[in-house]
Structure formats: structure tokens, C-alpha cells
Design an enzyme around this catalytic site. Structure first.
Site, PDB file in Angstrom:
ATOM      1  N   ARG A 245     -38.678 -35.758  22.025  1.00 37.91           N
ATOM      2  CA  ARG A 245     -39.609 -35.395  23.130  1.00 37.91           C
ATOM      3  C   ARG A 245     -40.334 -36.620  23.451  1.00 37.91           C
ATOM      4  O   ARG A 245     -40.738 -37.313  22.573  1.00 37.91           O
ATOM      5  CB  ARG A 245     -40.530 -33.933  22.676  1.00 37.91           C
ATOM      6  CG  ARG A 245     -39.743 -32.685  22.433  1.00 37.91           C
ATOM      7  CD  ARG A 245     -40.675 -31.709  22.025  1.00 37.91           C
ATOM      8  NE  ARG A 245     -39.884 -30.610  22.052  1.00 37.91           N
ATOM      9  CZ  ARG A 245     -39.043 -30.060  21.056  1.00 37.91           C
ATOM     10  NH1 ARG A 245     -39.020 -30.744  19.869  1.00 37.91           N
ATOM     11  NH2 ARG A 245     -38.366 -28.862  21.153  1.00 37.91           N
ATOM     12  N   LYS A 272     -43.079 -29.885  18.096  1.00 41.14           N
ATOM     13  CA  LYS A 272     -43.208 -28.465  18.357  1.00 41.14           C
ATOM     14  C   LYS A 272     -43.003 -27.420  17.561  1.00 41.14           C
ATOM     15  O   LYS A 272     -43.808 -26.488  17.681  1.00 41.14           O
ATOM     16  CB  LYS A 272     -42.303 -28.404  19.701  1.00 41.14           C
ATOM     17  CG  LYS A 272     -42.498 -27.183  20.529  1.00 41.14           C
ATOM     18  CD  LYS A 272     -41.647 -27.055  21.636  1.00 41.14           C
ATOM     19  CE  LYS A 272     -42.038 -26.006  22.616  1.00 41.14           C
ATOM     20  NZ  LYS A 272     -41.056 -25.833  23.854  1.00 41.14           N
ATOM     21  N   HIS A 335     -38.357 -36.661  29.710  1.00 45.09           N
ATOM     22  CA  HIS A 335     -38.104 -35.435  29.341  1.00 45.09           C
ATOM     23  C   HIS A 335     -36.402 -35.122  29.358  1.00 45.09           C
ATOM     24  O   HIS A 335     -35.585 -34.757  28.521  1.00 45.09           O
ATOM     25  CB  HIS A 335     -38.809 -34.162  29.210  1.00 45.09           C
ATOM     26  CG  HIS A 335     -38.962 -33.034  28.457  1.00 45.09           C
ATOM     27  ND1 HIS A 335     -37.864 -32.315  27.863  1.00 45.09           N
ATOM     28  CD2 HIS A 335     -39.936 -32.670  27.522  1.00 45.09           C
ATOM     29  CE1 HIS A 335     -38.100 -31.497  27.099  1.00 45.09           C
ATOM     30  NE2 HIS A 335     -39.361 -31.841  26.578  1.00 45.09           N
ATOM     31  N   ARG A 338     -33.433 -35.734  26.899  1.00 43.79           N
ATOM     32  CA  ARG A 338     -33.006 -34.652  26.086  1.00 43.79           C
ATOM     33  C   ARG A 338     -31.711 -34.023  26.550  1.00 43.79           C
ATOM     34  O   ARG A 338     -30.890 -33.604  25.990  1.00 43.79           O
ATOM     35  CB  ARG A 338     -34.109 -33.704  25.778  1.00 43.79           C
ATOM     36  CG  ARG A 338     -34.972 -34.530  24.681  1.00 43.79           C
ATOM     37  CD  ARG A 338     -36.537 -33.892  24.583  1.00 43.79           C
ATOM     38  NE  ARG A 338     -36.396 -32.328  23.991  1.00 43.79           N
ATOM     39  CZ  ARG A 338     -36.015 -32.214  22.753  1.00 43.79           C
ATOM     40  NH1 ARG A 338     -35.956 -33.204  21.790  1.00 43.79           N
ATOM     41  NH2 ARG A 338     -35.867 -30.839  22.239  1.00 43.79           N
ATOM     42  N   HIS A 362     -34.847 -28.049  18.170  1.00 41.98           N
ATOM     43  CA  HIS A 362     -35.209 -26.704  18.888  1.00 41.98           C
ATOM     44  C   HIS A 362     -35.449 -25.582  17.465  1.00 41.98           C
ATOM     45  O   HIS A 362     -34.848 -25.911  16.109  1.00 41.98           O
ATOM     46  CB  HIS A 362     -33.738 -26.226  19.569  1.00 41.98           C
ATOM     47  CG  HIS A 362     -33.771 -26.849  20.777  1.00 41.98           C
ATOM     48  ND1 HIS A 362     -32.751 -27.003  21.723  1.00 41.98           N
ATOM     49  CD2 HIS A 362     -34.737 -27.670  21.698  1.00 41.98           C
ATOM     50  CE1 HIS A 362     -32.727 -27.482  22.722  1.00 41.98           C
ATOM     51  NE2 HIS A 362     -33.964 -28.028  22.549  1.00 41.98           N
ATOM     52  N   TYR A 372     -30.843 -23.858   5.803  1.00 42.50           N
ATOM     53  CA  TYR A 372     -29.404 -24.166   5.605  1.00 42.50           C
ATOM     54  C   TYR A 372     -28.891 -25.291   6.563  1.00 42.50           C
ATOM     55  O   TYR A 372     -28.444 -26.028   6.300  1.00 42.50           O
ATOM     56  CB  TYR A 372     -28.394 -22.628   5.782  1.00 42.50           C
ATOM     57  CG  TYR A 372     -26.868 -23.160   5.664  1.00 42.50           C
ATOM     58  CD1 TYR A 372     -26.454 -23.269   4.506  1.00 42.50           C
ATOM     59  CD2 TYR A 372     -26.352 -23.053   7.025  1.00 42.50           C
ATOM     60  CE1 TYR A 372     -24.938 -23.801   4.516  1.00 42.50           C
ATOM     61  CE2 TYR A 372     -24.975 -23.293   7.160  1.00 42.50           C
ATOM     62  CZ  TYR A 372     -24.196 -23.745   5.829  1.00 42.50           C
ATOM     63  OH  TYR A 372     -22.894 -24.105   5.679  1.00 42.50           O
TER      64      TYR A 372
END
Length: 411
Positions: A245, A272, A335, A338, A362, A372
């Protein structure tokens, strides 16, 4: 004998204070400086007590008798008028302190140090700015007296200017402040709960991004030819390789970069999702960072402000750089790197969607699954980072792609 207004007006101060009795325990205390103070004498459980009613002439004889009668009614109900007055003062003070502005400031401070849920610095600045807009209308009001219409009127001022997303965020913040007041026993319920659907919903827009291979190649060559500030050029060159970001890139610090392990560890306070995000660095990313290190290292911000090394690069710098290269805001944004990576990595078919999602940092709602995936996809992410940088080099240098023609700068 009951007092009269004439007797009160004619009462003169003496060397020592004295009393003029009325009836029912009410009397006027005359002080040497000339003050005339109403007092009520009463008994609670056999003990004499006194209640200060006020001063004359602010409180006249009839009003003093009215307050005496109210106090005696409290006595009849088993209440101590003096103690009730103290409680009223406390309640009034608390009500004055518990304004929307006061509780909003308390809420903002809580969110800035709220563990793994703490606001990122940019979020804190934005939220406190929007709270400031609310304060202009309802900040001075005791929070218990604020009604839905008061909140709506404050938000409508922003909505009327076409700032629909800001208005929506203001409503969310107001609701959060009210819920904080409820949770801390200073309010019965959130008055904004009835405002759902009252505001015009903002149109959802996505960050502009170039996602076709030829366009990516054009963009990379344009960045290599950037003629503005050198630090801005390095940031633009690094952005497509790490696709973090923009705020995370701007606030990068040298202490987070491990050249030996070729990893950039972005602290949880700046991400985030509020968890540490490890970014594997490709050979190309490391080379770029080493060049920057010779200029801005070995400590502090990787991309400091042009004015002072104590602050990071401005949030508008990268987008301004893209505008300088001729890319409009509806073509490419900081941005957008991304979305570029997400699209082309998924289209390649070489990498698992989970590894790509982890690389993009995310969120994963299932905490066990998230834990995991952090471990299971690291090696794949390391390989993917190098493949991606190599792929970007190919798109930039590919023989099938025509040399980049610089667009004229807009404005």
C-alpha cells in the site's frame, strides 16, 4: 416573625455576621462585607444540617421560600437536601465534561493505542479531521442530549458539498463515539442507529490501474525516464516490485529492511490488517534499495520528505509523479500497482491464489487459516517475488513492445 422584602433591603452589615430568620428553618445570613446569603437549617437523623440556597438579590424572598419548600419535601421523602444538591452539582459537572467533543477525543485516543486494532497514523489523522467537522456542530453538546436530527444536520453539511464518502465515514465515527459512551455508562443508546439509510450512498470506485502487459511495459519505461526528484523516481521504481500500500511504502524505515535476509518487515502498527507483513525482496528490489540506502540511509525513513528527514514522503508525491509522467488519475494511481500485480500474477496461472492474497496482505477472517497460510506460502511468495520482478523487467525490455512515447504532462 417572617421576613419582608423591605426588612431584607434595609439590613445593614455589622462587624460580625448575623442572621435574619424567616420561617421553616429559612434564614438570611448578613456578612460583614455586605453579602446576603440564604440558608436553610434542617435536621437529618437528629443531626443539624445546613443547605446553601443562594444569595440575595439574585434569589428573592419568594424564590428562597419556594426552594425551602422543595428541600422540605425531599426531607419528607427521606432525602438529605444538602447531599442531593452535591449530587446535582456532580451530575451537572459530569454532563458538562461529557460533551460529544470530549468523549470523541477520548475515543480517538483509545483507538490510537488499541493493541492490534489500533488505527494506523494516516487513519488517525483522517478520523480526527472528520471528528473535528462533527465538533463544529455538536461538539459542545452534552452527549446525552444529542438527538438523531442533530447528528444528521452536522453530516448533511459535508454531504451537501458532494463529499459522500466523507459523510458516510462521519456517520460511522459518530456512531462509534456514541457506542463508546454507551460502553462507558454515559449514554443509554446510540442515537445514530436510526440514521441508517439516511445518507446518499457514495459510488464505489476502484483505484485506476494499468493491467495490460503492453501498458505495464510503457509505464515502467516512463518511470525509468522520470526527470523529477531522484527519491521520487526510486519510490516509483520500487512500487511495482513490492506492490505494498502507498502509505506503507512512504513510511518505510531502514530498520525494517533486512538486506541479508532480503526481507522487509512492515510493523503491525502500519498495516491495514494490524499484523506484521513480511515482504520478500527480489534481487531487483534489493538493488534499488541499496541505491537509495547510499542517499538516505542508514537510519530513518527510506523515502523522507524533501523538506525534512524527520517526516516521510508526502502522500501526494507518488501520484504527482505519475501525473508528471502524463498518466491521468483515471489511468494510473500509486495504489494501482497492487491491482497491476494482482491481475497479472493471477493471469499467469503460476501461483496459488492464496499466495497472491498473502503477498497483497489481504485479510483472512479465519485466524487459524490465516496463521497456516503465513507459513505455508512463504517459500512460494519468495519465488513469486523474484519471478514477478523478472517479468516486470521482461515487460519493460521486451522486444515486441514499442519504445515508450512520453505523454505530455497534464496542466
Amino acid at each position: 416573625m417572617p421576613l419582608t422584602d423591605i426588612a431584607i433591603r434595609n439590613a445593614k452589615p455589622r462587624d460580625k455576621q448575623y442572621k435574619l430568620a424567616d420561617s421553616g428553618g429559612l434564614y438570611l445570613l448578613i456578612t460583614p462585607p455586605g453579602g446576603k446569603l440564604w440558608r436553610l437549617k434542617f435536621r437529618v437523623s437528629g443531626r443539624e444540617r445546613k443547605l446553601a440556597i443562594g444569595s440575595y438579590p439574585e434569589i428573592g424572598l419568594s424564590e428562597a421560600r419556594k426552594r425551602r419548600d422543595e428541600a422540605r419535601e425531599s426531607l419528607a421523602m427521606g432525602k438529605d437536601p444538602a447531599r442531593e444538591k452535591q449530587r446535582d452539582k456532580i451530575r451537572a459537572r459530569l454532563q458538562a465534561e461529557n460533551t460529544f467533543a470530549g468523549i470523541a477525543a477520548e475515543y480517538c485516543e483509545k483507538r490510537k493505542r488499541d493493541g492490534h486494532k489500533a488505527w494506523a497514523p494516516a487513519t488517525a489523522v483522517r478520523s480526527e479531521y472528520l471528528v473535528g467537522l462533527l465538533n463544529k456542530s455538536i461538539g459542545h453538546m452534552p452527549i446525552s442530549e444529542i438527538e438523531p436530527a442533530d447528528v444528521l444536520a452536522a453530516i448533511r453539511k459535508v454531504e451537501a458539498k458532494g463529499n459522500l464518502e466523507s459523510a458516510r465515514r462521519m456517520q460511522q465515527l459518530a456512531s462509534a463515539v456514541f457506542r463508546h459512551a454507551v460502553a462507558t455508562a454515559r449514554l443509554a443508546s446510540d442515537p445514530t442507529r436510526d440514521l441508517r439509510g439516511a445518507l446518499t450512498a457514495p459510488k464505489v470506485t476502484h483505484y485506476a490501474a494499468i493491467t495490460d502487459p503492453k501498458g505495464v511495459g510503457d509505464l515502467l519505461r516512463a518511470i525509468d525516464g522520470y526527470e523529477g526528484q531522484g527519491i521520487t523516481k526510486f519510490a516509483l521504481q520500487l512500487a511495482p516490485h513490492v506492490f505494498v500500500r502507498p502509505g506503507e511504502l512512504r513510511h518505510a524505515e531502514w530498520a525494517e529492511i533486512d538486506f541479508e535476509a532480503t526481507v522487509w518487515a512492515i510493523p503491525a502498527s502500519r498495516t491495514k490488517m494490524r499484523r506484521v507483513h513480511h515482504v520478500p525482496l527480489s534481487r531487483q528490489a534489493v538493488e534499488l534499495l541499496q541505491q537509495v540506502h547510499a542517499i538516505t540511509g542508514p537510519s530513518g525513513y527510506v523515502f523522507p520528505s524533501l523538506r525534512t528527514r524527520l517526516r516521510p514522503m508526502s502522500e501526494n508525491t507518488l501520484n504527482a509523479g505519475l501525473r508528471r509522467l502524463g498518466y491521468a488519475s483515471d489511468e494510473m494511481t500509486a495504489h494501482g500497482f497492487r491491482a497491476m500485480a494482482s491481475t497479472l500474477l493471477n493471469e499467469s496461472g503460476k501461483w496459488s491464489p492464496d499466495a497472491i492474497e498473502r503477498a497483497l496482505a489481504h485479510g483472512e477472517s479465519n485466524k487459524v487459516r490465516a496463521a497456516y497460510h503465513r507459513g505455508a506460502h512463504w517459500n512460494e511468495r519468495v519465488d513469486m517475488a523474484q519471478w514477478w520482478s523478472d517479468h516486470l523487467d521482461m515487460l519493460r525490455d521486451g522486444a515486441e513492445i514499442l519504445p515508450f512515447q512520453r505523454k505530455p504532462a497534464q496542466g
